[in-house]
Design an enzyme around this catalytic site. Structure first.
Site, PDB file in Angstrom:
ATOM      1  N   ARG A  41      24.589  34.130  50.578  1.00 17.78           N
ATOM      2  CA  ARG A  41      25.989  33.716  50.404  1.00 17.78           C
ATOM      3  C   ARG A  41      26.378  32.583  51.358  1.00 17.78           C
ATOM      4  NH1 ARG A  41      30.966  37.970  50.494  1.00 17.78           N
ATOM      5  NH2 ARG A  41      29.920  38.699  48.587  1.00 17.78           N
TER       6      ARG A  41
ATOM      7  N   ARG B 188      29.092  36.464  44.488  1.00 19.88           N
ATOM      8  CA  ARG B 188      28.892  37.907  44.275  1.00 19.88           C
ATOM      9  C   ARG B 188      27.888  38.084  43.144  1.00 19.88           C
ATOM     10  NH1 ARG B 188      31.692  41.956  46.375  1.00 19.88           N
ATOM     11  NH2 ARG B 188      33.373  40.595  47.087  1.00 19.88           N
TER      12      ARG B 188
ATOM     13  N   SER C 237      29.031  40.955  58.667  1.00 16.83           N
ATOM     14  CA  SER C 237      29.661  42.244  58.929  1.00 16.83           C
ATOM     15  C   SER C 237      28.797  42.968  59.955  1.00 16.83           C
ATOM     16  CB  SER C 237      29.751  43.059  57.635  1.00 16.83           C
ATOM     17  OG  SER C 237      30.361  44.306  57.863  1.00 16.83           O
TER      18      SER C 237
ATOM     19  N   GLU D 235      34.022  36.667  53.293  1.00 17.01           N
ATOM     20  CA  GLU D 235      33.156  37.398  54.226  1.00 17.01           C
ATOM     21  C   GLU D 235      31.742  36.816  54.229  1.00 17.01           C
ATOM     22  OE1 GLU D 235      30.689  41.510  54.426  1.00 17.01           O
ATOM     23  OE2 GLU D 235      32.651  41.635  53.458  1.00 17.01           O
TER      24      GLU D 235
ATOM     25  N   ARG E 165      22.530  44.722  44.243  1.00 15.04           N
ATOM     26  CA  ARG E 165      23.805  45.414  44.098  1.00 15.04           C
ATOM     27  C   ARG E 165      24.317  45.248  42.668  1.00 15.04           C
ATOM     28  NH1 ARG E 165      26.740  43.826  49.900  1.00 15.04           N
ATOM     29  NH2 ARG E 165      25.021  44.612  51.190  1.00 15.04           N
TER      30      ARG E 165
END
Length: 423
Positions: A387, A276, A351, A348, A261
C-alpha cells in the site's frame, strides 16, 4: 485471552473494557458462571478421585467378602470419577471458550468508541501545495499506469476483482520498499524471517483473528488451513508451547510474507487501484517481551515505523486507535496515516499493537522468572507494505509526469532519482 485471576478479582474492570469496546459486558457474568461451574466440577472430581485412591489401598489389605464389597464400590467409584472428569473437562472447555470471546483490556488512556473515535496525537510533515506548484494531481492508479507499474485490468482477468499485476518499475518499487524496511528492521536488532502463509486453526485462533472479523480470512476447508493476512500470525505461533529466555532482552523478528484478505463488505474509494486488495506483501515486526517492558517495546516499534515514513518523506499523522477498533488482541494500537493527495484524506500505512499477554496466554508462551513461569507479552507493527506505493506515487508526483524517489529507496532501484513515464 485475558487473565482469569483478574476476571475473578476485578470483574468490573473487564465489564468496563467490554463497554469501551462496544461489546457486551454481560459476557463477563457468563464467563464467571462457567468458571465457577468448572471449579465446582473439578472439586467434585478431585474428591471422588481421592476417595478412589484411598479405597484402592483398602482393597489391597482386605480379603474375603469384605474385599468383594470393596471391589464393587471401587467399580462404582471408577464410573463416577470418569463421569465427573468428563463434566469437569466440559465445564473447563465452556469457560475457556467464553473467556476467549472477551477482548483484551485496553490500556489506560485509550479512547472509547469505534472506528471514528480515534485521537489524533500529532502531525508530521506538511502536505504539498500541488496547485501552487502547477501540478495537476493524479491518483496512484493513473500514475502507475503511466509508468506501466500497475496493471489492474489483467489482474482482474486472471484472478478477479481487486487483484493486480505490479510490472516493471512497479515490481521493483515494491521490492525496494520491502528491502529497505527489512534493512531498517535488521539494523534495529530484528531477525529477518520468511514466514508460512498457511497456518493451522489453532494458530489463527491463538492470535485472536477468528473473532468478529473471521469472515475476512480465507479458509481452505479441504486442508483445514487458513491463509494469513499478516505474518504476525505465523510469528506469534512460532514459539507456541515454549518457555522463552528473555533475560537478555526481547526476541525480535521481522517477517516478510504475502498476505491475503477477503475484504468482505468494503466498497467505495478504497477499491480503486491497490489501496484495498485481496493479496499484497508486507514486512511485519514482531517481538516477545516481558509484560513489564511491553509498553516501552511498543513505543520502540512506533519510533522505527516513523523513522521509515520520514525516510520516505511522507507527510503523516499519528492516531491513538479507539477501543472498539483495536481488534480482540490489542490493548493499545497506534496507526500512522499518510496524506493521500488525490482524495485529500489520510490513509493508514502503518499500525503497531501492544497485545500484552493476550496472545501468549492462548498460545501457551511463557518466560521463566524467579517465581516460576509467566506469560510473555507480544508486540507487532508494520514497517513496509504494498500500500505504501500508493502514498509514494501520489505524494512524490511531479509536474513533468515523473515521480521523485526518496534517497532510502535509490540503492534498491539502481540509483534512480526519478521514475519516468513509459511512452
Amino acid at each position: 485471552m485475558i487473565d482469569l485471576k483478574l476476571l475473578r478479582a476485578e470483574p468490573d474492570v473487564v465489564r468496563e473494557s467490554q463497554r469501551s469496546r462496544g461489546a457486551d459486558p454481560g459476557v463477563v457474568d457468563q464467563v464467571l458462571e462457567a468458571d465457577a461451574t468448572h471449579r465446582a466440577a473439578l472439586a467434585d472430581f478431585e474428591a471422588r478421585r481421592a476417595e478412589q485412591k484411598a479405597l484402592g489401598k483398602e482393597v489391597a489389605q482386605a480379603s474375603g467378602d469384605a474385599k468383594q464389597q470393596l471391589l464393587v464400590r471401587t467399580k462404582q467409584l471408577a464410573a463416577e470419577v470418569k463421569e465427573l472428569q468428563a463434566s469437569a473437562d466440559a465445564a473447563a472447555g465452556r469457560a475457556v471458550e467464553l473467556a476467549r470471546s472477551l477482548g483484551n483490556i485496553p490500556e489506560p488512556g485509550v479512547p472509547s468508541g469505534g472506528e471514528d473515535d480515534f485521537t489524533v496525537l500529532r502531525h508530521e510533515g506538511s502536505p504539498r501545495d500541488f496547485a501552487a506548484e502547477g501540478v495537476e494531481v493524479q491518483d496512484h492508479l493513473a500514475i502507475g499506469e503511466r509508468l506501466r507499474a500497475i496493471d489492474m485490468e489483467r489482474g482482474a482477468k486472471v484472478s478477479g476483482a481487486r487483484f493486480y499485476f505490479l510490472t516493471g518499475i512497479g515490481a521493483r518499487l515494491e521490492l525496494a520498499i520491502l528491502n529497505a524496511a527489512m534493512g531498517l528492521a535488521q539494523d534495529a536488532g530484528f531477525t529477518p524471517m520468511i514466514t508460512p502463509t498457511l497456518v493451522r486453526p489453532e494458530t489463527m485462533a491463538g492470535t485472536g483473528f477468528l473473532g468478529a472479523h473471521a469472515d475476512e480470512i480465507y479458509f481452505l476447508e479441504r486442508d483445514e488451513l487458513y491463509l494469513t493476512g499478516t505474518s504476525e500470525v505465523a510469528l506469534a505461533g512460532y514459539h507456541t508451547d515454549e518457555i522463552l529466555d528473555l533475560s537478555e532482552g526481547p526476541l525480535r523478528y521481522a517477517g516478510w510474507s504475502a498476505c491475503y484478505r477477503r475484504e468482505a463488505g468494503s466498497a467505495g474509494r478504497d477499491t480503486r487501484g491497490i489501496i484495498r486488495v485481496h493479496q499484497f506483501h508486507k514486512v511485519e515486526m514482531f517481538s516477545y517481551v516481558t509484560a513489564a517492558d511491553a509498553a516501552a517495546e511498543h513505543a520502540r516499534f512506533l519510533e522505527i515505523q516513523e523513522r521509515m515514513l520520514q525516510a520516505l518523506e511522507l507527510p503523516y499523522r499519528l492516531i491513538d486507535t479507539a477501543a472498539g477498533d483495536l481488534g480482540s488482541s490489542a490493548a493499545r494500537k497506534f496507526d500512522c496515516e499518510a496524506w493521500l493527495p488525490s482524495q485529500e484524506r489520510w490513509m493508514e500505512v502503518t499500525s503497531t499493537s501492544n497485545c500484552t499477554t493476550y496472545q501468549a496466554r492462548r498460545l501457551a508462551i511463557r518466560e521463566r522468572g524467579e517465581n516460576g513461569t509467566t506469560p510473555v507479552a507480544t508486540i507487532n507493527g508494520t514497517i513496509g507494505t504494498t500500500r505504501w506505493i500508493v502514498a509514494l506515487l501520489e505524494n512524490h508526483q511531479q509536474a513533468d509526469g515523473t515521480v521523485y524517489v526518496p534517497e532510502i529507496l535509490r540503492p534498491h532501484l539502481g540509483g534512480l532519482e526519478y521514475l519516468e513515464p513509459v511512452a
